[in-house]
Design an enzyme around this catalytic site. Structure first.
Site, PDB file in Angstrom:
ATOM      1  CE1 TYR A 164      -3.809   2.377   0.493  1.00 46.59           C
ATOM      2  CE2 TYR A 164      -2.554   3.006   2.595  1.00 46.59           C
ATOM      3  CZ  TYR A 164      -3.530   3.528   1.633  1.00 46.59           C
ATOM      4  OH  TYR A 164      -4.243   4.547   1.650  1.00 46.59           O
ATOM      5  CG  ASP A 199       5.718   3.925   0.763  1.00 48.36           C
ATOM      6  OD1 ASP A 199       5.850   4.459   1.902  1.00 48.36           O
ATOM      7  OD2 ASP A 199       4.530   3.656   0.570  1.00 48.36           O
ATOM      8  CE  LYS A 207       0.870   4.757   8.229  1.00 52.09           C
ATOM      9  NZ  LYS A 207       0.963   3.899   7.241  1.00 52.09           N
TER      10      LYS A 207
HETATM   11  C1  PLP Z   1       0.207   4.383   5.846  1.00 53.21           C
HETATM   12  C2  PLP Z   1       1.052   4.280   4.540  1.00 53.21           C
HETATM   13  C3  PLP Z   1       0.845   5.228   3.573  1.00 53.21           C
HETATM   14  C4  PLP Z   1      -0.162   6.324   3.554  1.00 53.21           C
HETATM   15  O1  PLP Z   1       0.278   6.959   4.408  1.00 53.21           O
HETATM   16  P1  PLP Z   1      -1.111   8.108   4.854  1.00 53.21           P
HETATM   17  O2  PLP Z   1      -0.448   9.105   5.992  1.00 53.21           O
HETATM   18  O3  PLP Z   1      -2.203   7.313   5.503  1.00 53.21           O
HETATM   19  O4  PLP Z   1      -1.522   8.720   3.498  1.00 53.21           O
HETATM   20  C5  PLP Z   1       1.838   4.836   2.529  1.00 53.21           C
HETATM   21  N1  PLP Z   1       2.559   4.026   2.237  1.00 53.21           N
HETATM   22  C6  PLP Z   1       2.861   3.163   3.473  1.00 53.21           C
HETATM   23  C7  PLP Z   1       3.720   2.134   3.317  1.00 53.21           C
HETATM   24  C8  PLP Z   1       2.006   3.057   4.456  1.00 53.21           C
HETATM   25  O5  PLP Z   1       2.077   2.170   5.557  1.00 53.21           O
END
Ligand code: PLP
Length: 430
Positions: free
Chosen positions: A142, A237, A265
């Site tokens: 994701y 990511d 995060k």
């Molecule tokens: C949570 C997450 C996102 C998206 O971040 P948001 O702050 O929810 O938009 C993108 N990539 C990874 C790997 C994530 O865990």
């Protein structure tokens, strides 16, 4: 009727599904989500007064626990000086410098408001820098909800069985090539066909949105090699893993240097922050230094930056990561033992302070197909059992769980005792 149920019914009249982000709604596990009133350390309390040990941690950010006094004080001081200016402030530089110091190869960074924005911007930059259109991503990873990335996208999307959302044009979706995670041969075959059209490979170096799935030895190294051969950029990511699996993210842990890194995060300490960074020659292509446009009214927000800085300070205390890792290993080892004792087949995974538990007879889980073959029914029993006993896990089988510095031995031991109780009940119902 519980107060949570009352609030959920009221919420559903004015907010789609009653929630502001899909997985919060308990759709895949059934039941009503508790509405949360407050959190302190490793615990949260719902509006009916029930307390839980929290392993969601706001889906990753709360690595020092809820309402940490040091973070609260930083936010309070920042708020007293004004919530937002839309003009540069000194703490933005401090946060940028502190993050860059943790990631070898990162020379510049741009702050945004969410992980989604960070990824969207990094992909735009990669396309601009390579003058190519295609993006390779992996099934079950994701990367936020930007159109081109919402293709075979793990957790929320997987939970609802909507691999590709309506509303995304075919033209957009066709620029995203989706391959199985941990399958280097598939990557090499794709690059043999279309390598010179591919701007970037984007990957969660430890996948955390299909449960917690580790990279197989050689996979990340292989991606680096393929990218180098074909002039493609490698984007890690690390919105979830950065500052979580190690102080310098998965790239430090596995010693691979991506071209671009996305973060989020933890770096916002519970307030909205995302970031993307990389070497100067790439980052200077971002406006106003360069032509690639990306902007934000609230980007680098003073409160969010203060919360992030305070969190990083706590993480820089000697032994913070060692403590996180030791506690997580202790918990995961304990959970594995409980399942073994009760004869419940499972695979557990753990990197730094993130972990996963799959109910499956398989020996390991290495990709999305394998993750989706785990027993969802059993997960639901486990989830609801633990919730009843005061342990709050993510309401989906396709999520990683998180330990914070506030999860002391007593919380971990409480969790293991409750796990035993729930496992016993699961076996009795079989
Ligand atoms: C949570 C997450 C996102 C998206 O971040 P948001 O702050 O929810 O938009 C993108 N990539 C990874 C790997 C994530 O865990």
């Amino acid at each position: 009727m519980s107060r949570s149920l009352e609030l959920f019914e009221r919420a559903r009249r004015v907010i789609p599904g009653g929630v502001n982000s899909p997985v919060r709604a308990f759709k895949s596990v059934g039941g009503t989500p508790p509405f949360i009133r407050s959190g302190k350390g490793g615990m949260i309390t719902d509006v009916d007064g029930k307390e839980y040990v929290d392993y969601v941690g706001s889906w990753g950010p709360l690595i020092v626990g809820h309402a940490h006094p040091h973070v609260l004080e930083a936010i309070r001081l920042a708020a007293e000086q004004g919530c937002s200016f839309g003009a540069p402030t000194e703490r933005e530089i401090q946060l940028a410098e502190r993050i860059i110091a943790r990631f070898p190869g990162m020379e510049m960074i741009r702050l945004v408001n969410s992980g989604t924005e960070a990824v969207m911007s990094a992909v735009r930059l990669a396309r601009a820098a390579t003058q190519r259109d295609l993006l390779v991503k992996f099934e079950g990873c994701y990367h936020g909800h930007a159109d081109g990335l919402l293709v075979a996208a793990g957790s929320g999307a997987a939970t609802f069985g909507v691999p590709t959302s309506p509303g995304i044009t075919r033209a957009t979706a066709k620029d995203t090539l989706v391959l199985p995670f941990n399958d280097l041969e598939a990557v090499e075959a794709m690059f043999d066909l279309r390598g010179d059209e591919i701007a970037a490979i984007i990957v969660e170096p430890v996948a955390g949105n299909m449960g917690c799935v580790l990279p197989l030895p050689g996979f990340l190294e292989g991606l680096r090699r393929v990218c180098d051969t074909h002039g493609t950029l490698l984007i890690f990511d690390e919105v979830m893993t950065g500052l979580r699996v190690d102080r310098g993210g998965a790239q430090t842990l596995y010693n691979i240097r991506p071209d671009l890194t996305t973060l989020g995060k933890v770096i916002g300490g519970g307030l909205p922050v995302g970031a993307y960074g990389g070497p100067r020659h790439l980052m200077e292509q971002i406006a106003p230094a360069g032509p690639v446009y990306q902007a934000g009214t609230l980007s680098g927000n003073p409160l969010a930056v203060a919360a992030g800085l305070a969190t990083l300070e706590l993480l820089d205390a000697p032994g913070a990561y060692a403590t996180l890792n030791t506690r997580t290993r202790y918990l995961v080892k304990g959970l594995t033992q409980v399942m073994t004792v009760f004869g419940i087949p499972c695979v557990t995974t753990c990197v730094g302070s993130m972990f996963g538990l799959f109910f499956t007879e398989a020996k390991q889980v290495t990709n999305f197909t394998e993750a989706s073959q785990c027993h969802l029914q059993r997960f639901n029993q486990w989830f609801h059992g633990m919730l009843t006993e005061g342990v709050y896990l993510a309401p989906s089988a396709f999520e990683a769980a998180f330990v914070s510095l506030a999860h002391d031995d007593s919380l971990l031991d409480y969790t293991l005792t409750m796990a035993e109780r729930v496992a016993e009940r699961i076996v009795a119902q079989r």
